[in-house]
Design an enzyme around this catalytic site. Structure first.
Site, PDB file in Angstrom:
ATOM      1  N   HIS A  40       0.747  -1.084   0.071  1.00  0.00           N
ATOM      2  CA  HIS A  40      -0.145  -0.086  -0.125  1.00  0.00           C
ATOM      3  C   HIS A  40       0.774   1.199  -0.044  1.00  0.00           C
ATOM      4  O   HIS A  40       0.536   2.433   0.552  1.00  0.00           O
ATOM      5  CB  HIS A  40      -1.075  -0.024   1.082  1.00  0.00           C
ATOM      6  CG  HIS A  40      -2.033  -0.886   1.089  1.00  0.00           C
ATOM      7  ND1 HIS A  40      -3.335  -0.683   0.653  1.00  0.00           N
ATOM      8  CD2 HIS A  40      -2.068  -2.420   1.223  1.00  0.00           C
ATOM      9  CE1 HIS A  40      -4.053  -1.908   0.600  1.00  0.00           C
ATOM     10  NE2 HIS A  40      -3.316  -2.859   0.926  1.00  0.00           N
ATOM     11  N   ASP A  42       2.357   1.972  -2.983  1.00  0.00           N
ATOM     12  CA  ASP A  42       2.365   2.754  -4.639  1.00  0.00           C
ATOM     13  C   ASP A  42       1.390   3.789  -4.766  1.00  0.00           C
ATOM     14  O   ASP A  42       1.749   4.537  -5.497  1.00  0.00           O
ATOM     15  CB  ASP A  42       2.020   1.340  -5.409  1.00  0.00           C
ATOM     16  CG  ASP A  42       0.867   0.667  -5.461  1.00  0.00           C
ATOM     17  OD1 ASP A  42      -0.037   0.873  -4.560  1.00  0.00           O
ATOM     18  OD2 ASP A  42       0.570  -0.154  -6.418  1.00  0.00           O
ATOM     19  N   GLY A 137      -4.644 -12.514  -4.061  1.00  0.00           N
ATOM     20  CA  GLY A 137      -3.496 -11.450  -3.757  1.00  0.00           C
ATOM     21  C   GLY A 137      -2.450 -11.689  -4.593  1.00  0.00           C
ATOM     22  O   GLY A 137      -1.406 -11.108  -4.370  1.00  0.00           O
ATOM     23  N   LEU A 138      -2.411 -12.507  -5.838  1.00  0.00           N
ATOM     24  CA  LEU A 138      -1.280 -12.648  -6.599  1.00  0.00           C
ATOM     25  C   LEU A 138      -1.373 -12.042  -8.003  1.00  0.00           C
ATOM     26  O   LEU A 138      -0.762 -12.514  -8.842  1.00  0.00           O
ATOM     27  CB  LEU A 138      -1.021 -14.325  -6.794  1.00  0.00           C
ATOM     28  CG  LEU A 138      -0.995 -14.918  -5.374  1.00  0.00           C
ATOM     29  CD1 LEU A 138      -1.068 -16.433  -5.653  1.00  0.00           C
ATOM     30  CD2 LEU A 138       0.295 -14.576  -4.421  1.00  0.00           C
ATOM     31  N   SER A 139      -2.079 -11.089  -8.126  1.00  0.00           N
ATOM     32  CA  SER A 139      -2.403 -10.386  -9.246  1.00  0.00           C
ATOM     33  C   SER A 139      -2.864 -11.085 -10.450  1.00  0.00           C
ATOM     34  O   SER A 139      -2.501 -10.765 -11.771  1.00  0.00           O
ATOM     35  CB  SER A 139      -1.054  -9.706  -9.736  1.00  0.00           C
ATOM     36  OG  SER A 139      -0.760  -8.432  -8.828  1.00  0.00           O
ATOM     37  N   ASP A 185       1.191  -3.972  -9.535  1.00  0.00           N
ATOM     38  CA  ASP A 185       0.849  -5.124 -10.015  1.00  0.00           C
ATOM     39  C   ASP A 185       1.140  -5.479 -11.500  1.00  0.00           C
ATOM     40  O   ASP A 185       1.900  -6.147 -12.014  1.00  0.00           O
ATOM     41  CB  ASP A 185      -0.618  -5.616  -9.607  1.00  0.00           C
ATOM     42  CG  ASP A 185      -0.944  -5.632  -8.452  1.00  0.00           C
ATOM     43  OD1 ASP A 185      -0.011  -5.521  -7.595  1.00  0.00           O
ATOM     44  OD2 ASP A 185      -1.940  -5.873  -7.880  1.00  0.00           O
TER      45      ASP A 185
END
Ligand code: GLA
Length: 397
Positions: A40, A42, A137-139, A185
């Site tokens: 958090h 970016d 949560g792995l894009s 991401d």
């Protein structure tokens, strides 16, 4: 999710041919990612440090001369979403009977973002296969977007570099899909290289590939997918963004990135009457510092030394930013109690995955400890696999 062993460009090309009755013009791959540190940060113009996973989305594609966009996903066999490029707008997928937040919004959003940027994109037949776990949560979304953009870039000769692809894919997700994500991401999926973590300054997308090879140090970076689905669109992510923006305004800076770590004490005093904003700001400022510290360790070849920084990052996400959940906390606690050098949640939070840095000799012990802790708590069994720093987007066929 396709079995990674069976997943491959030949299979994806064959699936394309089955759906559309012709061979694709090419097959492109874009990976999912984990973030080593810098959560958090970016959308606060800060630093992040993701690395690409071996798990990819494959896009088989062929241009069409009639301005029609046909989208098919191996995860939803048999259902082709058909749109017209000229009519794409942020509600188009909904009108076509799809779900605005469904998978088709991502590739459609990319076509829209390219067109909206004034680029000459036409119609497309697209088939997508993915081994990136969704909602973990792995894009998986960024992988879909970047694979689509990489295909369009070559098929329509757009001449975009990987940073521009990342920016346009973020725009697709923000403005078309409606998720207010930052740029990490998409940049990870577009720009990472094998054997490296990407040290990225999200303010101007300056980047450095930092060698990161846990195996060479007798270590393994484990992903622990809690299988608690996370949803970035559900409001909590946007709330965190809003708190950070409020914090920056209160402190009179353009973004929290502009609050020096050395000024943290005076920030604490200044925000004393707003404890929630204070905690959000403290997370971002300390997390940006932790990214720098991890980079210093890796530059010095001290890979093991990043362990405590990862664990401190988790505590900050849990206590100050409040984006963890009981399953992520348990994964981190069980892994570190069983001897992991460090562990933390990775990605947006509220579910999804944790990572743990573990000595090879302790992998079995740590994995068993996490499995047992989840079973004892009555949680679904987690999915564990190694995060091998892998290649970013590329053409395969
Ligand atoms: C999600 C977003 C990213 C980033 C992370 C948290 O993955 O898509 O832009 O904000 O959460 O670091």
């Amino acid at each position: 999710m396709t079995d990674p062993v069976e997943h491959g460009p030949g299979r994806t090309a064959a699936a394309f041919q089955e759906v559309y009755g012709a061979v694709p013009a090419g097959v492109w791959a874009a990976p999912g990612r984990i973030n080593l540190i810098g959560e958090h940060t970016d959308y606060n113009d800060g630093f992040v440090m993701p690395l690409a996973l071996p798990h990819t989305t494959l896009a088989a594609a062929a241009p069409r001369a009639d301005g029609v966009l046909r989208l098919h996903s191996g995860a939803v066999p048999g259902s082709v979403v058909e749109l017209r490029v000229a009519e794409l707008d942020p509600a188009a997928v909904g009108r076509a009977g799809g779900d605005r937040g469904g998978w088709a919004a991502y590739p459609a959003g990319v076509v829209w973002a390219l067109k909206d940027a004034g680029l000459a994109v036409g119609g497309l037949d697209l088939h997508l296969d993915s081994t990136v776990p969704t909602g973990a949560g792995l894009s998986s979304s960024a992988a879909l977007e970047v694979a689509t953009a990489a295909a369009l870039n070559e098929l329509y000769g757009l001449g975009l570099d990987s940073r521009s692809i990342a920016r346009l894919c973020q725009r697709a997700e923000n403005a078309f899909v409606g998720v207010p994500c930052g740029i990490m991401d998409q940049t990870a999926s577009a720009c990472c290289t094998a054997g490296h973590a990407l040290f990225l300054d999200t303010r101007d997308l300056r980047m450095r590939q930092v060698p990161f090879d846990p195996a060479a140090e007798g270590l393994r970076l484990l992903v622990i997918d809690t299988r608690v689905r996370h949803e970035l669109g559900d409001g909590a992510y946007a709330q965190r963004r809003a708190s950070c923006e409020a914090g920056a305004r209160a402190l009179g800076v353009r973004a929290l990135r502009d609050v020096p770590y050395a000024h943290l004490n005076s920030v604490v005093a200044e925000l004393a009457d707003d404890p929630v904003t204070l905690r959000r700001v403290r997370h971002v400022v300390t997390e940006i510092r932790r990214v720098e510290e991890v980079v210093e360790c890796l530059d010095a070849g001290a890979v093991r030394a990043i362990g405590p920084l990862l664990t401190a990052g988790h505590a900050s996400c849990r206590d100050d930013f409040e984006i963890s959940c009981p399953e992520l906390d348990l994964a981190v606690e069980a892994a570190t109690a069983a001897g992991a050098l460090g562990a933390r949640m990775t990605g947006g939070g509220f579910g999804g995955s944790a990572i743990a840095l573990v000595a090879e000799a302790a992998v079995e012990r740590v994995s068993t400890a996490v499995d047992r802790a989840f079973a004892a708590a009555g949680y679904r069994p987690p999915r564990l696999f190694p995060a091998l720093p892998s290649e970013g987007a590329r053409r395969l066929l």
